[in-house]
Design an enzyme around this catalytic site. Structure first.
Site, PDB file in Angstrom:
ATOM      1  CG  HIS A 151      36.478 -51.019  87.833  1.00  0.00           C
ATOM      2  ND1 HIS A 151      37.715 -50.427  87.767  1.00  0.00           N
ATOM      3  CD2 HIS A 151      36.712 -52.368  87.920  1.00  0.00           C
ATOM      4  CE1 HIS A 151      38.658 -51.363  87.813  1.00  0.00           C
ATOM      5  NE2 HIS A 151      38.075 -52.533  87.911  1.00  0.00           N
ATOM      6  CG  LEU A 206      36.920 -32.021  76.557  1.00  0.00           C
ATOM      7  CD1 LEU A 206      38.338 -31.558  76.856  1.00  0.00           C
ATOM      8  CD2 LEU A 206      36.263 -32.514  77.826  1.00  0.00           C
ATOM      9  CG  ASP A 246      46.423 -47.407  88.967  1.00  0.00           C
ATOM     10  OD1 ASP A 246      45.600 -48.348  89.056  1.00  0.00           O
ATOM     11  OD2 ASP A 246      47.644 -47.557  89.129  1.00  0.00           O
TER      12      ASP A 246
HETATM   13  C1  FPP Z   1      42.783 -49.090  87.023  1.00  0.00           C
HETATM   14  O1  FPP Z   1      42.509 -49.296  88.393  1.00  0.00           O
HETATM   15  C2  FPP Z   1      41.550 -48.756  86.362  1.00  0.00           C
HETATM   16  C3  FPP Z   1      41.040 -49.426  85.282  1.00  0.00           C
HETATM   17  C4  FPP Z   1      41.712 -50.551  84.635  1.00  0.00           C
HETATM   18  C5  FPP Z   1      39.752 -49.042  84.739  1.00  0.00           C
HETATM   19  C6  FPP Z   1      39.510 -47.589  84.700  1.00  0.00           C
HETATM   20  C7  FPP Z   1      38.118 -47.328  84.348  1.00  0.00           C
HETATM   21  C8  FPP Z   1      37.349 -46.377  84.902  1.00  0.00           C
HETATM   22  C9  FPP Z   1      37.836 -45.421  85.894  1.00  0.00           C
HETATM   23  C10 FPP Z   1      35.973 -46.180  84.465  1.00  0.00           C
HETATM   24  C11 FPP Z   1      35.984 -45.827  83.012  1.00  0.00           C
HETATM   25  C12 FPP Z   1      34.784 -45.177  82.623  1.00  0.00           C
HETATM   26  C13 FPP Z   1      34.334 -45.146  81.386  1.00  0.00           C
HETATM   27  C14 FPP Z   1      33.280 -44.199  81.090  1.00  0.00           C
HETATM   28  C15 FPP Z   1      34.813 -46.033  80.322  1.00  0.00           C
HETATM   29  P1  FPP Z   1      42.801 -50.708  89.011  1.00  0.00           P
HETATM   30  O2  FPP Z   1      41.586 -51.533  88.880  1.00  0.00           O
HETATM   31  O3  FPP Z   1      44.013 -51.290  88.391  1.00  0.00           O
HETATM   32  O4  FPP Z   1      43.068 -50.348  90.501  1.00  0.00           O
HETATM   33  P2  FPP Z   1      44.076 -51.092  91.489  1.00  0.00           P
HETATM   34  O5  FPP Z   1      45.462 -50.839  90.943  1.00  0.00           O
HETATM   35  O6  FPP Z   1      43.841 -50.410  92.785  1.00  0.00           O
HETATM   36  O7  FPP Z   1      43.709 -52.539  91.499  1.00  0.00           O
END
Ligand code: FPP
Length: 258
Positions: free
Chosen positions: A55, A149, A38
């Site tokens: 992201h 893994l 997050d």
């Molecule tokens: C939450 O942060 C994050 C997500 C919904 C997406 C997570 C995805 C990645 C870290 C990349 C994934 C990689 C692969 C290889 C699939 P948020 O956007 O809700 O953050 P915020 O709460 O600060 O708005």
């Protein structure tokens, strides 16, 4: 894919490393670690960047944490990459998130193959775009015989959805005469979940300072140790990861006993 790398350049903070692999007791590493990644949006906002830049940066952190988890002998790493609720986000962001598996696997799949990592996906795959599924299925196929893994992406995953699907299947099996109501117990219910062959997490990590589960593995996390950090996911690194393991190893797990 947008070229946001140039936007991010010089904006990533460099953090010092306090923990090393020597700080870990390699004989009691958590078998299964689950992570709620997050804070990507806030990381980007803090730098005046579009949310998708967070992201993109977060995707690169996935690679580093997979490497570290593999190095210390973690068996399963489950990453919450997209929830059943994330469709509510702006279309541009959803489209970008659905491109990330291709971007990630397009770059890193050869290394994952070499490092004996087995890629898996859990979630409702029916709603995923075909390009996302194609990239994931190729990775699953190419790594199917790897026995190191397990890298398990929770993609379009929601724990309530998972449990409702399990219940539907149990009812069907019961109606078909394949199951007696008396047979239903915790073990049987677990065997109907998407984690049936990977077991329950020992450690849950959530970044960004939020302290909630957000519909993630509600059944499976019943006895997990929880570890929260204020660090946003794009700033998460090997040091933070090792710190979570060290702190996990200081906990006494009693599973309801004394
Ligand atoms: C939450 O942060 C994050 C997500 C919904 C997406 C997570 C995805 C990645 C870290 C990349 C994934 C990689 C692969 C290889 C699939 P948020 O956007 O809700 O953050 P915020 O709460 O600060 O708005």
């Amino acid at each position: 894919m947008l070229d946001i790398f140039s936007l991010i350049k010089n904006k990533t903070e460099i953090t010092s490393s306090d923990y090393s692999i020597e700080d870990i007791d390699l004989s009691s590493v958590p078998n299964h670690i689950a992570i709620i990644m997050d804070g990507n949006g806030r990381w980007a906002k803090k730098r005046g960047l579009p949310r998708i830049a967070g992201h993109y940066e977060g995707m690169k952190v996935v690679r580093k944490i997979v490497k570290s988890a593999n190095e210390i002998g973690v068996k399963v790493l489950t990453l919450y990459a997209f929830s059943t609720e994330n469709w509510k986000r702006p279309k541009e962001e959803v489209d970008y998130l659905m491109r990330l598996p291709e971007e990630f696997l397009g770059t890193f799949l050869p290394e994952l193959v070499t490092e004996n990592v087995q890629v898996r996906v859990m979630g409702n795959q029916e709603q995923l775009p075909s390009h996302t599924l194609k990239a994931l299925n190729k990775a699953i196929y190419d790594t199917q015989y790897n026995d190191g893994l397990i890298l398990n992406f929770a993609l379009n995953y929601g724990s309530r959805y998972e449990m409702i699907e399990a219940i539907k299947q149990i009812v069907k099996d019961s109606k078909n005469g394949n199951l007696e109501v008396e047979d239903i117990n915790e073990e049987l219910f677990s065997s109907y979940l998407m984690t049936s062959d990977i077991g329950e997490p020992d450690l849950l990590i959530r970044t960004s300072g939020e302290i909630r589960l957000s519909n993630f593995m509600l059944w499976q996390l019943a006895y997990a140790e929880f570890w929260f950090t204020d660090v946003y996911w794009p700033d998460f690194n090997k040091n933070e990861f090792l710190k979570s393991i060290v702190e996990y190893q200081c906990r006494t797990r009693r599973f309801g006993g004394v």
